[in-house]
Design a protein around this motif. Structure first.
Motif, PDB file in Angstrom:
ATOM      1  N   ASP A  39       1.976   9.710   4.321  1.00 42.62           N
ATOM      2  CA  ASP A  39       2.896   9.201   5.336  1.00 42.62           C
ATOM      3  C   ASP A  39       2.879   7.673   5.396  1.00 42.62           C
ATOM      4  O   ASP A  39       3.909   7.047   5.683  1.00 42.62           O
ATOM      5  N   LEU A  95       5.188   6.437   2.765  1.00 40.18           N
ATOM      6  CA  LEU A  95       6.571   6.554   3.232  1.00 40.18           C
ATOM      7  C   LEU A  95       6.898   5.469   4.251  1.00 40.18           C
ATOM      8  O   LEU A  95       8.009   4.916   4.259  1.00 40.18           O
ATOM      9  N   TYR A 133       7.570   2.307   2.382  1.00 40.25           N
ATOM     10  CA  TYR A 133       8.924   2.365   1.825  1.00 40.25           C
ATOM     11  C   TYR A 133       9.969   2.043   2.896  1.00 40.25           C
ATOM     12  O   TYR A 133      10.932   1.313   2.642  1.00 40.25           O
ATOM     13  N   GLU A 134       9.794   2.602   4.084  1.00 40.45           N
ATOM     14  CA  GLU A 134      10.729   2.313   5.177  1.00 40.45           C
ATOM     15  C   GLU A 134      10.761   0.823   5.492  1.00 40.45           C
ATOM     16  O   GLU A 134      11.831   0.241   5.683  1.00 40.45           O
TER      17      GLU A 134
END
Length: 163
Positions: free
Chosen positions: A102, A105, A108-109
């Motif tokens: 997570d 991720l 990446y966000e």
């Protein structure tokens, strides 16, 4: 972490590469964003944190550290591209209850948020989230700094050898 030194070293490397390849007048922002996303993916691949279907362990810490530092190069380079420097930076690693997958991720966000905003706040949030990932991977800031110094030399050697 000696951010001022890292920014100086990255700025010199960027200038060397841009001069050598005739890119001084080019807008390299999107290419650097894509390069960062690719490097984050390569790092994730070495950790194998998302590979629930496999029992193979993650790569050795040295491999993970080198992949992580590749991302640091592009994060610094993107900051330089936007006119940021170490004096503007106050990096605080956020508390997080996210697992490693997570957190990837999340990073990446933040890359995508920064890509759109190109502002100091989103840049600092991206850098801090990436350093949080390092912490979760068991990498210390001292190890990151030393690996950055080593990889910076390798990058110059690669340019001399027409990498």
């Amino acid at each position: 972490m000696q951010l001022e030194k890292l920014f100086e070293m990255q700025k010199a490397l960027d200038r060397h590469i841009e001069e050598k390849h005739g890119l001084l007048k080019e807008d390299l922002f999107n290419r650097k964003v894509l390069a960062l996303l690719v490097e984050i993916g390569e790092l994730a691949n070495e950790t194998r944190c998302f590979k629930f279907w496999s029992v193979k362990p993650s790569s050795a810490k040295e491999v993970i550290l080198e992949e992580f530092v590749d991302g640091v190069h592009f994060i610094l380079s993107l900051g330089i591209e936007c006119g940021f420097d170490a004096e503007q930076m106050e990096l605080k690693i956020p508390a997080s209850t996210l697992n490693v997958t997570d957190q990837f991720l999340h990073v990446y966000e933040f890359v995508n948020i920064f890509k759109k905003a190109k502002d100091l706040t989103s840049y600092i949030e991206l850098f801090a989230a990436y350093l949080k990932l390092a912490e979760q991977l068991g990498l210390t800031q001292g190890e990151i700094e030393q690996a950055y110094f080593r990889k910076n030399e390798v990058n110059y050697q690669r340019q001399q050898n027409n990498y």
